[in-house]
Design an enzyme around this catalytic site. Structure first.
Site, PDB file in Angstrom:
ATOM      1  N   THR A   1      -2.793  19.862 -27.287  1.00 15.89           N
ATOM      2  CA  THR A   1      -2.063  19.271 -28.593  1.00 15.89           C
ATOM      3  C   THR A   1      -1.858  17.871 -28.741  1.00 15.89           C
ATOM      4  OG1 THR A   1      -0.032  21.113 -26.975  1.00 15.89           O
ATOM      5  CG2 THR A   1       0.942  19.402 -28.589  1.00 15.89           C
TER       6      THR A   1
ATOM      7  N   ARG B   1       4.707  33.739 -25.107  1.00 16.70           N
ATOM      8  CA  ARG B   1       4.863  32.158 -24.907  1.00 16.70           C
ATOM      9  C   ARG B   1       5.307  31.458 -25.732  1.00 16.70           C
ATOM     10  NH1 ARG B   1       2.957  26.873 -24.094  1.00 16.70           N
ATOM     11  NH2 ARG B   1       3.416  26.496 -22.118  1.00 16.70           N
TER      12      ARG B   1
ATOM     13  N   GLY C   1       2.303  18.780 -23.171  1.00 20.20           N
ATOM     14  CA  GLY C   1       1.577  19.065 -21.675  1.00 20.20           C
ATOM     15  C   GLY C   1       2.027  20.466 -21.246  1.00 20.20           C
TER      16      GLY C   1
END
Length: 367
Positions: free
Chosen positions: A200, A228, A252
């Protein structure tokens, strides 16, 4: 990491963790700060080749330089973080934009969010499939729609209506990401083994007018299913900005960041610390019967020092670890501080400020 300077019961001006905003910057300087990240996880020297190490640092330096250039020229924080994240999204080394991972169905579903700390306006998208730069779509949701979050087909439609650049599925099909999903589907490796780092990307900044901004972009988890959605597009979990406290971008294990509301939690604790510091200062000043100085503190001329800010960030990341979450955050504050906190072996990261400090790092033992 910094150590927190405990405020003694008997308060003196030197003991308080504050200074006035006027004293916090030089008269002739333009004060700004920026921090960036490209993922956190099991990022260790023996898992990354020297060539890839150099490649990642080059990409981080380029993104940091782009944001810094805008801020140094007096540009606003929103423009700086947007331009910075676009560069990271275009780099296949990171799990965002071009480097997005594949879902279980071998498609790409991208998430992004952005927030302006000056007015708390925000935009987010989840599960988009064809926008080259999801951060630009999140920005468009913030600026050109009455909503905060759009998802799936609706977000894709809005992207087309806004004239944002569209791409075909093959744009995301980098050899590395294809191999990852094929290995998972063939059960040659587990998803956990593939995602030893979270790619990310994000950026946070404070501009010369004291305005804050934060943004985050991701391709999500390798082999994710059932639509998701992680923390990256969730305002308050993966992204948050408030001129009164801080700007945060996270990376994370998203489910844990959502449960703890990590980004908002850090900013809230900073605001609480500011209020408590103001109250303690007022009491100390009023004991000396100086009503005029006490009023000045009520007007908000208080800042937290580096140690106090770092301690708050570290405490929240420690709590994340206690419930099983791994990852990290970057932060910027209204007082020109920029930094990070993480509980993983490494984190792709960088920061720069108007005082000339600039650095990029990868491993946990680097500053």
């Amino acid at each position: 990491m910094f150590k927190f300077a405990i405020i003694a019961p008997v308060l003196t001006m030197a003991a308080l963790a504050f200074s006035t905003n006027a004293a916090a910057q030089k008269d002739d300087d333009v004060s700004w700060s920026i921090a960036i990240h490209g993922g956190a996880g099991t990022i260790e020297r023996d898992k990354i080749t020297p060539e890839k190490d150099a490649e990642i640092r080059t990409a981080l330096n380029a993104a940091l330089a782009e944001g810094s250039k805008i801020l140094k020229a007096g540009g606003n924080a929103m423009e700086a973080i947007t331009a910075t994240i676009v560069l990271l999204e275009n780099d296949p080394n990171f799990n965002a934009g071009k480097g997005a991972v594949f879902t279980w169905d071998k498609t790409n579903e991208l998430d992004s969010s952005i927030m302006d700390g000056s007015d708390l306006s925000a935009g987010a998208v989840a599960g988009v499939t064809a926008t080259k730069n999801p951060i630009l779509l999140a920005r468009a949701v913030k600026d050109k729609s009455p909503h905060v979050m759009l998802s799936g087909k609706g977000a894709d439609q809005f992207s087309r209506e806004q004239g944002l650049e569209q791409v075909t599925p093959d744009y995301y099909a980098t050899p590395r990401r294809l191999k990852q999903i094929e290995d998972v589907l063939a059960k040659q490796v587990s998803v956990k083994d593939v995602d030893y780092k979270f790619g990310t990307v994000g950026a946070v900044a404070m501009d010369s007018n004291g305005n804050m901004a934060a943004g985050t972009s991701t391709g999500g988890m390798t082999a994710k299913r059932w639509g998701r959605i992680g923390d990256s597009p969730v305002i308050g979990a993966g992204t948050y900005a408030d001129n009164r406290s801080c700007a945060i971008s996270a990376t994370g294990a998203g489910e844990y960041f959502i449960r703890l509301g990590v980004a908002h939690e850090i900013c809230t604790r900073i605001k609480i610390r500011i209020r408590n510091t103001e109250k303690m200062a007022e009491k100390a000043i009023l004991k000396r019967k100086n009503q005029e100085k006490a009023v000045k503190f009520r007007l908000g001329n208080v800042r937290l020092n580096d140690e106090a800010v770092q301690k708050i960030a570290d405490e929240v990341i420690a709590e994340l670890g206690q419930i099983g979450g791994t990852g990290g955050i970057i932060f910027a504050t209204p007082w020109g501080q920029a930094g990070y906190s993480f509980n993983t072996p490494g984190m792709y990261r960088g920061r720069a400020t108007s005082d000339g400090a600039a650095s990029v790092s990868i491993y946990g033992d680097e500053e």
